[in-house]
Structures are given as C-alpha cells and as structure tokens.
Write a protein that holds these residues in place. Sequence first.
Motif, PDB file in Angstrom:
ATOM      1  N   GLY A  80       2.566  19.230   3.433  1.00 18.85           N
ATOM      2  CA  GLY A  80       4.142  19.925   4.574  1.00 18.85           C
ATOM      3  C   GLY A  80       4.567  19.203   5.284  1.00 18.85           C
ATOM      4  O   GLY A  80       5.267  19.944   6.111  1.00 18.85           O
ATOM      5  N   ASN A  81       4.256  17.750   4.874  1.00 18.93           N
ATOM      6  CA  ASN A  81       5.165  16.789   6.377  1.00 18.93           C
ATOM      7  C   ASN A  81       6.273  16.242   5.426  1.00 18.93           C
ATOM      8  O   ASN A  81       6.187  15.626   4.445  1.00 18.93           O
ATOM      9  CB  ASN A  81       4.117  15.904   6.325  1.00 18.93           C
ATOM     10  N   GLU A  82       7.534  15.769   6.164  1.00 18.48           N
ATOM     11  CA  GLU A  82       8.956  15.714   5.767  1.00 18.48           C
ATOM     12  C   GLU A  82       8.466  13.814   6.439  1.00 18.48           C
ATOM     13  O   GLU A  82       8.239  13.601   7.778  1.00 18.48           O
ATOM     14  CB  GLU A  82      10.301  15.729   6.214  1.00 18.48           C
ATOM     15  N   ALA A 102      -3.398   2.022  14.322  1.00 20.46           N
ATOM     16  CA  ALA A 102      -2.919   3.653  14.057  1.00 20.46           C
ATOM     17  C   ALA A 102      -1.944   2.582  12.534  1.00 20.46           C
ATOM     18  O   ALA A 102      -1.298   2.583  12.102  1.00 20.46           O
ATOM     19  CB  ALA A 102      -1.886   3.821  14.899  1.00 20.46           C
ATOM     20  N   ASN A 103      -2.410   4.384  11.772  1.00 22.43           N
ATOM     21  CA  ASN A 103      -1.817   3.546  10.529  1.00 22.43           C
ATOM     22  C   ASN A 103      -1.221   4.921   9.908  1.00 22.43           C
ATOM     23  O   ASN A 103      -2.218   6.081  10.592  1.00 22.43           O
ATOM     24  CB  ASN A 103      -2.170   2.856   9.458  1.00 22.43           C
ATOM     25  N   MET A 104      -0.790   5.379   8.752  1.00 22.99           N
ATOM     26  CA  MET A 104      -0.707   6.697   8.473  1.00 22.99           C
ATOM     27  C   MET A 104      -0.596   5.763   6.614  1.00 22.99           C
ATOM     28  O   MET A 104      -0.476   5.289   5.784  1.00 22.99           O
ATOM     29  CB  MET A 104       1.189   6.683   7.815  1.00 22.99           C
ATOM     30  N   MET A 149       7.467   4.259   9.240  1.00 16.02           N
ATOM     31  CA  MET A 149       7.761   5.461   8.648  1.00 16.02           C
ATOM     32  C   MET A 149       7.392   6.816  10.169  1.00 16.02           C
ATOM     33  O   MET A 149       7.633   6.870  10.871  1.00 16.02           O
ATOM     34  CB  MET A 149       6.471   6.061   8.484  1.00 16.02           C
ATOM     35  N   GLU A 150       8.172   7.826   9.691  1.00 19.10           N
ATOM     36  CA  GLU A 150       8.975   9.268  10.208  1.00 19.10           C
ATOM     37  C   GLU A 150       8.081  10.437   9.649  1.00 19.10           C
ATOM     38  O   GLU A 150       8.555  10.217   8.235  1.00 19.10           O
ATOM     39  CB  GLU A 150       9.993   8.954  10.388  1.00 19.10           C
ATOM     40  N   ALA A 151       7.877  11.112  10.208  1.00 13.02           N
ATOM     41  CA  ALA A 151       6.880  12.216   9.407  1.00 13.02           C
ATOM     42  C   ALA A 151       7.153  13.062  10.497  1.00 13.02           C
ATOM     43  O   ALA A 151       6.915  13.012  11.232  1.00 13.02           O
ATOM     44  CB  ALA A 151       5.423  11.911   9.680  1.00 13.02           C
ATOM     45  N   LYS A 152       7.542  14.630   9.943  1.00 12.45           N
ATOM     46  CA  LYS A 152       7.424  15.549  10.324  1.00 12.45           C
ATOM     47  C   LYS A 152       7.512  16.748   9.420  1.00 12.45           C
ATOM     48  O   LYS A 152       6.572  16.710   8.285  1.00 12.45           O
ATOM     49  CB  LYS A 152       9.109  16.087  10.475  1.00 12.45           C
ATOM     50  N   PHE A 176       6.646   8.014  14.581  1.00 12.62           N
ATOM     51  CA  PHE A 176       6.686   7.752  14.101  1.00 12.62           C
ATOM     52  C   PHE A 176       5.534   6.607  14.290  1.00 12.62           C
ATOM     53  O   PHE A 176       4.813   6.429  14.787  1.00 12.62           O
ATOM     54  CB  PHE A 176       7.777   6.570  15.141  1.00 12.62           C
ATOM     55  N   CYS A 177       5.822   5.643  13.025  1.00 14.82           N
ATOM     56  CA  CYS A 177       4.077   4.960  13.133  1.00 14.82           C
ATOM     57  C   CYS A 177       4.517   3.919  12.254  1.00 14.82           C
ATOM     58  O   CYS A 177       4.940   4.133  10.997  1.00 14.82           O
ATOM     59  CB  CYS A 177       2.325   6.052  12.437  1.00 14.82           C
TER      60      CYS A 177
END
Length: 426
Positions: A31-33, A363-365, A170-173, A144-145
Amino acid sequence: MIGVRPRRKFKRLRQALFSGRRPPRLCFTVGNEVRIFQGGVQFFPALIERIDHAQEYVSLETYIFANDDSGRAVSDALVRAAVRGVTVRVITDGVGTERNLPMFAQWKESGVDHRIYNPHLLFGPLGFSRTHRKLAVIDGTYAFCGGINIVDDFDQNGTRLEEPRWDFAMEAKGPVVKDVRDAFDVQWDRIRLGVKPREPRTADCDAEPPQSRWSSRRARRARQRARLGEIHAVDRPCVAFVARDNLLNRRAIEKAYLRAIAHAEREVLLANPYFMPGRKLRRALVYAAQRGVRVSLVIGRKEFVALDYATPFLYGNLLKHGVRIAEYEKTMLHGKVAVVDADWATIGSSNLDALSLVLNNEANMVLVNHPEIAGLHDAILQAFDEASRIDEKRYASRPLTERVLSWLAYNSYRAMMKVITIGQYD
C-alpha cells in the motif's frame, strides 16, 4: 552522586529505544506509493514542495548540507515551515557538513531545531561513526530516502562537474513512512543523550504479512519469508525500510543485499561508487555468476583516490567467474542502487565498503514487485553501457607496477578498516 547522570542517560536512551519506536530489521509493507528521482534536478523540487505543504513537522537528516544554491533553496523552505509554526528538526553530520554555515544562524532565529551528529572527528561519544543517511519525513505522510545530499548536482568538493552527479532518491507514501520516522526519532534522541551503549538485540518484523485469510501455517511461513527479505515474500508491490548503525541492525543492509543476490535467478545489476565489500558479498556475487546469473557491476571512480587503486585488486576473481565490471567516468557516480531479477531493488545511502557496511549510519529502501523498478533497471543498464568495460585479458596483462600498487592499496585499506571497525570488517 558520582555516576548518577550517566545511568540516567542510559535509562533515557533505553526508554527511547524500547518504547515502541525500535525500527525493525526488514519489514515489508504494502500500500505504498513510490516515486524515484534521478539527480537533484528531480529530487529538490519534490522535497521543497513537500516541506512547503507541511502542516505538523519536518524531519531531515543528511551527511552534507551545503551552502550553495541547492542548499539555500532547501534551507529557505525549512525556515518558511518553521515560521508558520511547523516543527522542523534537522540532523547534519559533524564532518560532512561545515560547522558554522551562515544558514545555521537563520535556523536558530526562525525556530529550526538543529543537531549535529558526532561533531568530534576522533574519540567522540559516538566513536568513529558518521551519519551518512539522507532521510526526510514530512507530517508522517511522506518519507524520502536515497543517496542525494543537500548539495548542488554539479559540485564535487569545490570542483564543477561537466555532467550532473549520477544519483538517486526515493519518495514513499504509506505504511513504510512510520519506520523512517521511528529511525529518525531514535537518532535524534541518541544525539541528545550523546552516548553509545552496547547494541541491544533487535526483533525481526513480526507483523502479519500483507495477505488475507491465510491459514496459521501459511501465515507463519510468510512471516519467515518476510523476515528473510526474500524476493517473493509477497505477491503485491511492497516496500521495506532498512537502516544500520552501531546501536541497531549492524549488518541489516549487507544482509538485505546478500539475501537478494542469493535468490537471484536471472540478473544482478549493481551500481556503487565505493566498492570494497567483505568476503561474504563478494562470494555471493561469484556464486550467482557461477549458477548462470548475469551479474553486472557499475563502479564509480575519482571520488576517493585510495579506492581507485584498491578496488581493481578485487576484479580478477570476479572476472574469472563471469562477473561483468564497468568503471563509470562520464561524471561522478554517487548512486548506491541495485536491481535483482527486475523485481527487487534498493535505493539508499550505503556504499559497499567497510565504512558504510560496518561503521557509519546508513539507510536504504528495498522495493519488491514495484513498477518503478523498471526505470531504475534501465538507468543502471544505461550507465553500464556508458562506462568503460573491464576486459579480463587486458586486466591480467597490467604492468607489474600497477598490480603491486593495487595490492598495496587493497591491503593497506583492509588493515586500516580492521583497526577502525575493531575487527568487524571481513
């Protein structure tokens, strides 16, 4: 009364670490954008837009915050947010960022709360470590990461680059934002308390996997797969935030790489400016190539001279087993990204060297099955094609002086990292 204050410090830190805000080692959520940005020209406008629309808080952590056009634009956005009543917290590194930037006085006047991570180069309360993370959280809604510092794309230690730096963020929501927020909060408290206690044991992700109406046995197996970070842990697009430091999850990012490479079936694409991994990661790349996986490495150069000489020492064994290697010199390669089988990817701040994998805060995504992976995959392939391919025969015929210099540089680096990381680097 002697010793009371240190005990109170440790008590407060334990409360901060174990009060429900401990970041998991690797927990996938659905459910992440997601949006992926290449370079500051895409990243900074998006970050500033989120800051300008913040209503509750802005948290930002970076290794470099430069006093240039890009840095001043972000700084102005932070000040605007603080003036309108938003809680603004900023962490900068004591070495990566100058201590007395003009904007810091403006931050103080406008109410921006600023803390410096480990301002001492040697023998500080946080040891030798630096915060190399590039994070931002806005209102608990956006995170952001990546690898992009708050610095102009064309600046490299005062030198003007001909092409913009090759880097990603990267941006995540969505649900993953909470993990980023928790990691920032732990760091914020850690700096305030100024202590470095022993590493506590950390719990794996124990949340239910993002599937519904499963049997208890199937659910247990899914949790086990999620803990291992396997590529096919879930069928839907999912994201995990993974951070490492010297308090929590020391090998978390390295393990994420190892598990993804171990499960690779077709392709491993990896781009990194500092390539000096330990034996485990090098073996994982070799084993993948031996079982028929196409392994391609894009390695940056001309940022750290010692590694320019030391890294080629590793090429021989990798090339012998079929790993493809290319050195990128079109511009400064600063991105720390990888794609495995076109359905697993990571974007973050972690270089593949001892400092990032063992010592510094990173930190990583990690993305699985996200459609955005395709664009990152193509960007790494393009960089590989634009880079200088290392030929195995030409590499083997290098002059003796070049080989000796490479051997000396590698072993000197290895010995130095053994000392700095207290024997943790392998």
